[in-house]
Design an enzyme around this catalytic site. Structure first.
Site, PDB file in Angstrom:
ATOM      1  N   ALA A 162      73.949  44.486  11.463  1.00  0.00           N
ATOM      2  CA  ALA A 162      74.072  44.337  10.192  1.00  0.00           C
ATOM      3  C   ALA A 162      74.273  42.954   9.824  1.00  0.00           C
ATOM      4  O   ALA A 162      73.617  42.424   9.159  1.00  0.00           O
ATOM      5  CB  ALA A 162      75.263  45.201   9.695  1.00  0.00           C
ATOM      6  N   THR A 163      75.379  42.262  10.334  1.00  0.00           N
ATOM      7  CA  THR A 163      75.542  40.929   9.833  1.00  0.00           C
ATOM      8  C   THR A 163      74.712  39.973  10.192  1.00  0.00           C
ATOM      9  O   THR A 163      74.549  39.012   9.214  1.00  0.00           O
ATOM     10  CB  THR A 163      76.928  40.386  10.543  1.00  0.00           C
ATOM     11  OG1 THR A 163      77.961  41.685  10.466  1.00  0.00           O
ATOM     12  CG2 THR A 163      77.514  39.324   9.899  1.00  0.00           C
ATOM     13  N   GLY A 217      80.552  40.978  14.161  1.00  0.00           N
ATOM     14  CA  GLY A 217      80.691  39.918  13.498  1.00  0.00           C
ATOM     15  C   GLY A 217      80.534  38.485  13.983  1.00  0.00           C
ATOM     16  O   GLY A 217      80.345  37.427  13.505  1.00  0.00           O
ATOM     17  N   LYS A 231      78.696  57.933  12.951  1.00  0.00           N
ATOM     18  CA  LYS A 231      78.667  57.087  13.828  1.00  0.00           C
ATOM     19  C   LYS A 231      80.177  56.905  14.084  1.00  0.00           C
ATOM     20  O   LYS A 231      81.120  56.483  13.215  1.00  0.00           O
ATOM     21  CB  LYS A 231      78.099  55.637  13.257  1.00  0.00           C
ATOM     22  CG  LYS A 231      78.272  54.683  14.457  1.00  0.00           C
ATOM     23  CD  LYS A 231      78.148  53.206  13.881  1.00  0.00           C
ATOM     24  CE  LYS A 231      78.630  52.055  14.697  1.00  0.00           C
ATOM     25  NZ  LYS A 231      78.543  50.838  14.218  1.00  0.00           N
ATOM     26  N   ALA A 270      76.628  45.738  17.606  1.00  0.00           N
ATOM     27  CA  ALA A 270      77.465  44.577  17.381  1.00  0.00           C
ATOM     28  C   ALA A 270      77.028  43.544  18.405  1.00  0.00           C
ATOM     29  O   ALA A 270      76.783  43.490  19.450  1.00  0.00           O
ATOM     30  CB  ALA A 270      78.997  44.991  17.516  1.00  0.00           C
ATOM     31  N   GLY A 271      77.443  42.429  17.561  1.00  0.00           N
ATOM     32  CA  GLY A 271      77.262  40.986  18.252  1.00  0.00           C
ATOM     33  C   GLY A 271      75.945  40.119  17.952  1.00  0.00           C
ATOM     34  O   GLY A 271      75.788  39.382  18.285  1.00  0.00           O
TER      35      GLY A 271
END
Length: 264
Positions: free
Chosen positions: A207-208, A159, A98, A185-186
């Site tokens: 992830a977050t 994040g 990645k 992301a986001g």
């Protein structure tokens, strides 16, 4: 159940949810979340990997039967990203990567110029490249043209949990892509993941949203369900949007049969 598998390059996965590992408080919490998510592909930052083994992250993924996807998180130039990817190939015995090349620490947005340079070099070096990119249809097409196996546009900065701030651009990327599109992301909550799939993305990477949730395992299960729901809704086909209301039931018309008038 999702009716078809996610296929990237020469690999297929039953789950369309790709998990990240950053932000988890400990390995026990991460393990619960990974199991609940049903993921089969999980990113790992090569700088966090203990190549000697032990009881670390790689051992956990191996026990769970999850494929590690090394990433170049933290890299700020093409040269740094290429070197990190090459180290990951040696440490993990995989040519998948990645690709992340970040412009600055404040926004964590991709550096488009360095990203394309790194992608070109890694593809030439035999890597299966999955680049984290801006939500820019032109840049996504350029990355595909270099030979990337997928494109991974952001929904919003890493994040932030802002969800998909530019859904139209994601739709344009999907419409023109000849490789899988992974929303990356986001993501903040399950509805964001469902929307990504409804917009036509092939998978979601997050992830977050899980690792920093109050209950990571429960949120992971919610994300898995949302990805499946969004994918199935996309396949089913939503109804057209209308300006005015339209009754869902036919209007009933009552008529008298011939000769039923009073007095006859």
């Amino acid at each position: 159940m999702v009716e078809s598998k996610l296929t990237i390059a020469d690999r297929s996965f039953a789950s369309r949810l790709i998990m990240g590992t950053g932000g988890a408080s400990n390995l026990a919490v991460l393990q619960e979340a990974l199991v609940a998510s049903g993921t089969e592909l999980t990113t790992v930052a090569i700088r966090r990997v203990d190549a000697e083994g032990g009881t670390g992250l790689l051992d956990l993924l191996n026990r769970l039967g999850i494929t590690p996807l090394p990433n170049t998180a933290g890299c700020r130039s093409a040269a740094e990203a290429v070197l990190t990817a090459q180290l990951a190939r040696e440490a993990l015995a995989t040519n998948w990567v990645k690709l992340e090349v970040i412009a600055d620490e404040r926004t964590l947005l991709p550096d488009a110029i360095e990203l394309v340079r790194a992608a070109e070099q890694l593809v030439d070096d035999g890597f299966v490249v999955l680049p984290y990119t801006n939500d820019d249809p032109v840049l996504a097409r350029r990355l595909e043209d270099t030979g990337c196996a997928a494109v991974m546009p952001l929904g919003s900065p890493i994040g932030t949990g802002l969800g998909i701030t530019n859904p139209h651009n994601i739709e344009m990327i999907v419409a023109s892509a000849g490789v899988p599109v992974v929303l990356d992301a986001g993501i903040g909550t399950a509805s964001d993941a469902a929307l990504a799939m409804e917009l036509g993305c092939d998978a979601v990477l997050l992830a977050t949203a899980v690792t920093r949730a109050a209950d990571p395992a429960a949120m992971a299960a919610a994300m898995s369900a949302a990805v499946t729901a969004g994918y199935l809704a996309r396949r089913a086909g939503r109804i057209p949007k209308r300006f005015w209301a339209q009754a869902s039931s036919p209007t009933l018309v009552t008529t008298q049969s011939p000769g039923a008038e009073s007095g006859n």
